[in-house]
Write a protein that holds these residues in place. Structure first.
Motif, PDB file in Angstrom:
ATOM      1  N   ILE A 122       0.873  -1.169   0.000  1.00 19.91           N
ATOM      2  CA  ILE A 122       0.000   0.000   0.000  1.00 19.91           C
ATOM      3  C   ILE A 122       0.910   1.219   0.000  1.00 19.91           C
ATOM      4  O   ILE A 122       1.710   1.395   0.924  1.00 19.91           O
ATOM      5  N   LYS A 123       0.826   2.027  -1.004  1.00 17.37           N
ATOM      6  CA  LYS A 123       1.707   3.184  -1.123  1.00 17.37           C
ATOM      7  C   LYS A 123       1.548   4.108   0.079  1.00 17.37           C
ATOM      8  O   LYS A 123       0.438   4.465   0.458  1.00 17.37           O
ATOM      9  N   SER A 124       2.673   4.476   0.698  1.00 20.72           N
ATOM     10  CA  SER A 124       2.634   5.364   1.848  1.00 20.72           C
ATOM     11  C   SER A 124       3.790   6.353   1.752  1.00 20.72           C
ATOM     12  O   SER A 124       4.522   6.364   0.770  1.00 20.72           O
ATOM     13  N   ASP A 125       3.960   7.176   2.775  1.00 18.23           N
ATOM     14  CA  ASP A 125       5.025   8.178   2.752  1.00 18.23           C
ATOM     15  C   ASP A 125       5.537   8.417   4.164  1.00 18.23           C
ATOM     16  O   ASP A 125       5.291   7.621   5.068  1.00 18.23           O
ATOM     17  N   ASN A 126       6.269   9.504   4.357  1.00 15.91           N
ATOM     18  CA  ASN A 126       6.812   9.873   5.662  1.00 15.91           C
ATOM     19  C   ASN A 126       7.710   8.782   6.256  1.00 15.91           C
ATOM     20  O   ASN A 126       7.744   8.570   7.469  1.00 15.91           O
ATOM     21  N   GLY A 127       8.446   8.074   5.382  1.00 20.33           N
ATOM     22  CA  GLY A 127       9.360   7.060   5.869  1.00 20.33           C
ATOM     23  C   GLY A 127       8.697   5.787   6.325  1.00 20.33           C
ATOM     24  O   GLY A 127       9.357   4.888   6.867  1.00 20.33           O
ATOM     25  N   SER A 128       7.397   5.638   6.122  1.00 21.49           N
ATOM     26  CA  SER A 128       6.684   4.430   6.523  1.00 21.49           C
ATOM     27  C   SER A 128       6.391   3.569   5.300  1.00 21.49           C
ATOM     28  O   SER A 128       6.392   4.046   4.168  1.00 21.49           O
ATOM     29  N   ARG A 129       6.170   2.287   5.549  1.00 19.49           N
ATOM     30  CA  ARG A 129       5.795   1.351   4.488  1.00 19.49           C
ATOM     31  C   ARG A 129       4.685   0.455   5.016  1.00 19.49           C
ATOM     32  O   ARG A 129       4.637   0.148   6.201  1.00 19.49           O
ATOM     33  N   SER A 130       3.819   0.022   4.118  1.00 19.76           N
ATOM     34  CA  SER A 130       2.684  -0.791   4.557  1.00 19.76           C
ATOM     35  C   SER A 130       2.284  -1.775   3.466  1.00 19.76           C
ATOM     36  O   SER A 130       2.640  -1.612   2.296  1.00 19.76           O
ATOM     37  N   ALA A 131       1.540  -2.803   3.867  1.00 24.73           N
ATOM     38  CA  ALA A 131       1.092  -3.828   2.924  1.00 24.73           C
ATOM     39  C   ALA A 131      -0.193  -4.471   3.427  1.00 24.73           C
ATOM     40  O   ALA A 131      -0.428  -4.552   4.642  1.00 24.73           O
ATOM     41  N   LEU A 132      -1.016  -4.893   2.479  1.00 24.65           N
ATOM     42  CA  LEU A 132      -2.229  -5.655   2.769  1.00 24.65           C
ATOM     43  C   LEU A 132      -1.918  -7.118   2.516  1.00 24.65           C
ATOM     44  O   LEU A 132      -1.479  -7.489   1.423  1.00 24.65           O
ATOM     45  N   ASN A 133      -2.139  -7.963   3.513  1.00 21.16           N
ATOM     46  CA  ASN A 133      -1.810  -9.379   3.435  1.00 21.16           C
ATOM     47  C   ASN A 133      -3.086 -10.211   3.488  1.00 21.16           C
ATOM     48  O   ASN A 133      -3.911 -10.016   4.382  1.00 21.16           O
ATOM     49  N   CYS A 134      -3.250 -11.105   2.520  1.00 22.42           N
ATOM     50  CA  CYS A 134      -4.450 -11.937   2.434  1.00 22.42           C
ATOM     51  C   CYS A 134      -4.054 -13.410   2.446  1.00 22.42           C
ATOM     52  O   CYS A 134      -3.116 -13.811   1.754  1.00 22.42           O
ATOM     53  N   TYR A 135      -4.783 -14.205   3.214  1.00 29.06           N
ATOM     54  CA  TYR A 135      -4.497 -15.626   3.358  1.00 29.06           C
ATOM     55  C   TYR A 135      -5.769 -16.430   3.090  1.00 29.06           C
ATOM     56  O   TYR A 135      -6.875 -16.005   3.440  1.00 29.06           O
ATOM     57  N   SER A 136      -5.590 -17.610   2.479  1.00 27.54           N
ATOM     58  CA  SER A 136      -6.725 -18.477   2.192  1.00 27.54           C
ATOM     59  C   SER A 136      -6.348 -19.933   2.457  1.00 27.54           C
ATOM     60  O   SER A 136      -5.193 -20.327   2.294  1.00 27.54           O
ATOM     61  N   THR A 137      -7.339 -20.706   2.865  1.00 28.02           N
ATOM     62  CA  THR A 137      -7.116 -22.134   3.109  1.00 28.02           C
ATOM     63  C   THR A 137      -7.265 -22.959   1.833  1.00 28.02           C
ATOM     64  O   THR A 137      -7.061 -24.171   1.866  1.00 28.02           O
ATOM     65  N   LEU A 138      -7.599 -22.325   0.719  1.00 23.45           N
ATOM     66  CA  LEU A 138      -7.812 -23.036  -0.543  1.00 23.45           C
ATOM     67  C   LEU A 138      -6.779 -22.610  -1.568  1.00 23.45           C
ATOM     68  O   LEU A 138      -6.682 -21.430  -1.920  1.00 23.45           O
ATOM     69  N   ALA A 139      -5.970 -23.565  -2.061  1.00 21.88           N
ATOM     70  CA  ALA A 139      -4.971 -23.257  -3.090  1.00 21.88           C
ATOM     71  C   ALA A 139      -5.663 -22.756  -4.348  1.00 21.88           C
ATOM     72  O   ALA A 139      -6.743 -23.222  -4.719  1.00 21.88           O
ATOM     73  N   GLY A 140      -5.038 -21.780  -5.017  1.00 23.92           N
ATOM     74  CA  GLY A 140      -5.606 -21.241  -6.249  1.00 23.92           C
ATOM     75  C   GLY A 140      -6.661 -20.177  -6.045  1.00 23.92           C
ATOM     76  O   GLY A 140      -7.290 -19.749  -7.013  1.00 23.92           O
ATOM     77  N   THR A 141      -6.873 -19.741  -4.805  1.00 26.97           N
ATOM     78  CA  THR A 141      -7.874 -18.711  -4.539  1.00 26.97           C
ATOM     79  C   THR A 141      -7.575 -17.426  -5.307  1.00 26.97           C
ATOM     80  O   THR A 141      -8.476 -16.771  -5.837  1.00 26.97           O
ATOM     81  N   PHE A 142      -6.292 -17.091  -5.410  1.00 22.13           N
ATOM     82  CA  PHE A 142      -5.910 -15.806  -6.002  1.00 22.13           C
ATOM     83  C   PHE A 142      -5.606 -15.966  -7.493  1.00 22.13           C
ATOM     84  O   PHE A 142      -4.445 -15.999  -7.916  1.00 22.13           O
ATOM     85  N   ASP A 143      -6.683 -16.061  -8.290  1.00 19.86           N
ATOM     86  CA  ASP A 143      -6.528 -16.080  -9.739  1.00 19.86           C
ATOM     87  C   ASP A 143      -6.235 -14.648 -10.212  1.00 19.86           C
ATOM     88  O   ASP A 143      -6.282 -13.701  -9.410  1.00 19.86           O
ATOM     89  N   PRO A 144      -5.894 -14.452 -11.488  1.00 21.04           N
ATOM     90  CA  PRO A 144      -5.532 -13.104 -11.953  1.00 21.04           C
ATOM     91  C   PRO A 144      -6.583 -12.035 -11.651  1.00 21.04           C
ATOM     92  O   PRO A 144      -6.237 -10.902 -11.289  1.00 21.04           O
ATOM     93  N   GLY A 145      -7.850 -12.380 -11.790  1.00 12.76           N
ATOM     94  CA  GLY A 145      -8.899 -11.402 -11.510  1.00 12.76           C
ATOM     95  C   GLY A 145      -8.946 -11.013 -10.047  1.00 12.76           C
ATOM     96  O   GLY A 145      -9.139  -9.838  -9.702  1.00 12.76           O
TER      97      GLY A 145
END
Length: 247
Positions: A122-145
């Motif tokens: 997640i784009k941030s500033d002021n010397g900070s950095r951030s990220a959104l982390n997503c987890y799933s119990t099913l392989a292949g959940t994160f298709d291109p769409g």
């Protein structure tokens, strides 16, 4: 992304920031909204990691399991979410069990049943950095769409998150206050979800939460936890203005 769940508007995110008592409560609201919007038939665990001067810390997560999945990486000072945060690019692990780079992480979280991970900066500033982390119990959940939808959602959070970090300094609380603050933050996150799903103000959302508590004779905190775990428990407003127990 769950069907018929649009991204929250800038005005809704601003309301969330204005009505959250602190940075922790605001971030917990964001993660709860993210898990609700991005999860489809397979629920997602979501967390937002923010790195400030004191180092990386998961400021908020949609569940305790999501927090634990992030914190496993801190012990090694390495992992998919820290890589996405520090190198500022998307990290996708389609199947942890067959992944060679993150094999140690797969073994560390084997007891959690997680099969796939997506971390988006997640784009941030002021010397900070951030990220959104997503987890799933099913392989292949994160298709291109789905990856594109998560990236779009992360981009939509950038402006309001940067503003929040300017408004709220790093939260530093004595240890004995943390459990009380976390309990309050859980209720605030549930209120945020009610606001987004019903497109109502905070006052109406709080009223809905109190009504759900009274009608079931359960504590607000317990009702709030149920809402964060399962969005079908979100109380709603019927077309005529009456209050439903569930949306």
């Amino acid at each position: 992304m769950a069907a018929n769940d649009p991204l929250p508007t800038a005005e809704q995110l601003q309301d969330l920031l204005l009505e959250s008592p602190g940075f922790t409560e605001f971030l917990l609201g964001l993660t709860a909204i993210s898990a609700s919007l991005l999860g489809g038939e397979t629920p997602l665990l979501c967390a937002i990691t923010v790195e400030r001067e004191a180092g990386p810390a998961t400021v908020a997560s949609s569940t305790e399991a999501a927090r634990a999945l992030d914190e496993r990486q801190y012990a090694y000072d390495d992992g998919p979410c820290l890589t996405a945060l520090r190198q500022q690019h998307t990290v996708l692990i389609p199947d942890l069990q067959s992944d060679e780079r993150w094999g140690w992480y797969a073994r560390a979280v084997a007891d959690e049943g997680i099969r796939t991970v997506l971390a988006v900066p997640i784009k941030s500033d002021n010397g900070s950095r951030s990220a959104l982390n997503c987890y799933s119990t099913l392989a292949g959940t994160f298709d291109p769409g789905t990856v594109a939808a998560v990236e779009e959602h992360a981009a939509s959070l950038s402006r309001i998150l940067r503003l929040a970090m300017r408004v709220h300094p790093t939260d530093v609380y004595p240890e004995h206050l943390r459990s009380a603050l976390q309990s309050r933050a859980i209720v605030d996150a549930a209120v945020s979800l009610i606001m987004v799903h019903n497109r109502c103000g905070r006052e109406d959302a709080v009223r809905l939460l109190h009504l759900a508590s009274r009608s079931s004779n359960r504590r607000l905190h317990d009702i709030a936890q149920d809402i964060l775990k399962n969005t079908s428990d979100i109380p709603g407003i019927a077309p005529g203005g009456e209050i439903n127990k569930k949306a």
